[in-house]
Design an enzyme around this catalytic site. Structure first.
Site, mmCIF file in Angstrom:
data_model
loop_
_atom_site.group_PDB
_atom_site.id
_atom_site.type_symbol
_atom_site.label_atom_id
_atom_site.label_comp_id
_atom_site.label_asym_id
_atom_site.label_seq_id
_atom_site.Cartn_x
_atom_site.Cartn_y
_atom_site.Cartn_z
ATOM 1 N N LYS A 1 74.400 94.625 54.973
ATOM 2 C CA LYS A 1 75.457 93.802 55.559
ATOM 3 C C LYS A 1 76.504 94.710 56.194
ATOM 4 O O LYS A 1 77.050 95.590 55.545
ATOM 5 C CB LYS A 1 76.136 92.951 54.478
ATOM 6 C CG LYS A 1 75.371 91.725 54.020
ATOM 7 C CD LYS A 1 75.395 90.588 55.020
ATOM 8 C CE LYS A 1 76.784 90.003 55.180
ATOM 9 N NZ LYS A 1 77.261 89.276 53.998
ATOM 10 N N HIS A 2 76.773 94.495 57.477
ATOM 11 C CA HIS A 2 77.826 95.228 58.185
ATOM 12 C C HIS A 2 77.682 96.746 58.015
ATOM 13 O O HIS A 2 78.615 97.456 57.667
ATOM 14 C CB HIS A 2 79.203 94.743 57.746
ATOM 15 C CG HIS A 2 79.448 93.299 58.099
ATOM 16 N ND1 HIS A 2 79.561 92.864 59.407
ATOM 17 C CD2 HIS A 2 79.557 92.203 57.330
ATOM 18 C CE1 HIS A 2 79.740 91.553 59.422
ATOM 19 N NE2 HIS A 2 79.735 91.124 58.169
ATOM 20 N N ASN B 1 84.256 106.341 52.496
ATOM 21 C CA ASN B 1 83.833 106.933 51.242
ATOM 22 C C ASN B 1 82.921 105.971 50.488
ATOM 23 O O ASN B 1 83.056 104.766 50.590
ATOM 24 C CB ASN B 1 85.047 107.248 50.353
ATOM 25 C CG ASN B 1 85.855 108.421 50.834
ATOM 26 O OD1 ASN B 1 85.339 109.390 51.370
ATOM 27 N ND2 ASN B 1 87.162 108.341 50.636
ATOM 28 N N HIS C 1 79.319 107.752 59.055
ATOM 29 C CA HIS C 1 80.272 106.974 59.842
ATOM 30 C C HIS C 1 79.608 106.510 61.138
ATOM 31 O O HIS C 1 78.710 107.157 61.617
ATOM 32 C CB HIS C 1 81.515 107.795 60.193
ATOM 33 C CG HIS C 1 82.359 108.133 58.989
ATOM 34 N ND1 HIS C 1 83.231 107.242 58.403
ATOM 35 C CD2 HIS C 1 82.444 109.268 58.253
ATOM 36 C CE1 HIS C 1 83.837 107.812 57.379
ATOM 37 N NE2 HIS C 1 83.362 109.028 57.265
#
Length: 400
Positions: A66-67, A239, A400
């Protein structure tokens, strides 16, 4: 096919949108549906995760994304009757106690991945390391999900999945032999970033050579679970911290600015996963025909401090045949204290011992983290206080 036009990007106003490849052809085939920009981000990140889990463990793997972070991920170990019940799959995955019963390892992997955090997995994108079989497809069909990516599908599985969401369910097939270029790029504000792909192997015994704690013993199961945790973190927005038990993530804390908040968030999810196995929770007298999402939300509230939202007069009748007893704070503390043998991975070093303190309260006995903090001595001292075995991997896994 070198490119695929999409309806829009992250949001409807972001047009035009497409995915494309500069050299060769796209390694994917859209079998059904019309996946969007975020669908493909989840699918391709999730596929990398399950492919690596399969390579490291030799077991089929599944992820619920999810996302652009996993809500859950697991390998295909058999399911106990307790897990079959709390994951609500006991009508599809047979009991190991039944005569001549066989459990689909892939279906077990997805049941574990989806069951770890059912609230977060609502509307997930699924990745499967192996050919999707009929049992796995049956589990997927009845969950609220955006789509699935796998290297292949049995014909029976395809027939089941194509019938989902009135025939619009997103089904993607990916070439398992595809290998991307070693350099990857992305743009931010018109500026192109370039870096080498993170191709570090996390199934390397050397990761467990630096053990600064007094307890230096890692069971084979703990080493497996720590490798699983590190692989999950490799594809989780930083994180991040991940709790793993018996081959599956039971709590993931993703995208927090503070590491202690990652540890608390993941620990809270691990506690909820464990509390769902409490006899009071397993015996909740749900009304007939309650929707799966309503049932999951009700369990989540019943376990929480907001239990009156589903137990107050005039409320409980919407969910239960009779009003359940409250699960008291004392009962919750006593039950959580029974959880043991949990492994925890962190995508970077622990800056303070408070992370170990919080992890210990959720049954953590094994830790793998990068090490290298100026306060490593305090972190080690805290681990020694609870006889926790901790490895300094020397590896950071920011994503990221």
């Amino acid at each position: 096919m070198k490119e695929l036009a999409l309806k829009y990007g992250c949001n409807p106003n972001q047009k035009p949108s497409r995915i494309f490849i500069e050299e060769g052809e796209l390694p994917i085939e859209v079998i059904n549906g019309r996946p969007g920009y975020i669908n493909f981000l989840d699918a391709l990140n999730a596929w990398q995760l399950v492919r690596e889990l399969k390579s490291a463990t030799g077991l089929p793997a599944a992820a619920s994304f999810k996302h652009v972070s996993p809500a859950g991920a697991a390998v295909g170990l058999p399911l106990s009757d307790t897990l079959r019940k709390i994951y609500f799959v006991d009508d599809i995955i047979p009991s190991l106690q039944a005569e001549n019963s066989t459990q689909s390892p892939l279906a077990c992997a997805y049941a574990r991945a989806r069951g770890a955090d059912r609230m977060s997995s609502y509307g997930d994108f699924i990745a499967l390391s192996d050919t999707c079989d009929a049992d796995t497809a049956r589990l997927i069909k009845r969950e609220v999900s955006d789509g699935v990516i796998a290297p292949d599908y049995s014909q029976e599985a395809l027939d089941i999945l194509k019938d989902k969401r009135k025939g619009t369910y997103n089904i993607i097939k990916i070439d398992p032999d595809y290998k991307p270029q070693s350099i990857e790029r992305k743009q931010v504000f018109g500026i192109t970033f370039e870096q080498g792909r993170n191709e570090i192997s996390l199934n390397d015994p050397a990761l467990f050579e630096n053990i600064p704690t007094k307890n230096k013993h890692f069971s084979e199961e703990a080493r497996r679970d720590l490798v699983i945790a590190l692989i999950i973190l490799k594809y989780t927005q930083s994180n991040s911290v991940c709790y793993v038990k018996d081959g599956q993530a039971i709590g993931i804390g993703a995208g927090q600015q503070s590491r202690i908040h990652c540890t608390r968030l993941a620990g809270s999810k691990a506690d909820i996963w464990w509390l769902r196995q409490h006899p009071k929770v397993m015996e909740l007298p749900f009304i007939d025909g309650i929707r799966r999402a309503d049932r999951d939300n009700t369990i989540d509230l019943y376990i929480s401090d907001d239990h009156d939202d589903v137990l107050a007069e005039g409320q409980w009748q919407q969910f239960f045949k009779q009003r359940p007893e409250v699960l008291t704070q004392e009962e919750k503390r006593e039950w959580i204290a029974r959880n043991t043998g949990v492994s925890l991975g962190s995508d970077a070093f622990f800056p303070f011992g408070d992370n170990v303190e919080r992890a210990r309260r959720s049954g953590v006995e094994f830790i793998a983290q990068a090490g290298g903090s100026v306060r490593d001595d305090h972190v080690i001292m805290t681990a020694d206080k609870y006889n926790i075995a901790m490895a300094f991997t020397g590896v950071r896994l920011f994503h990221h």
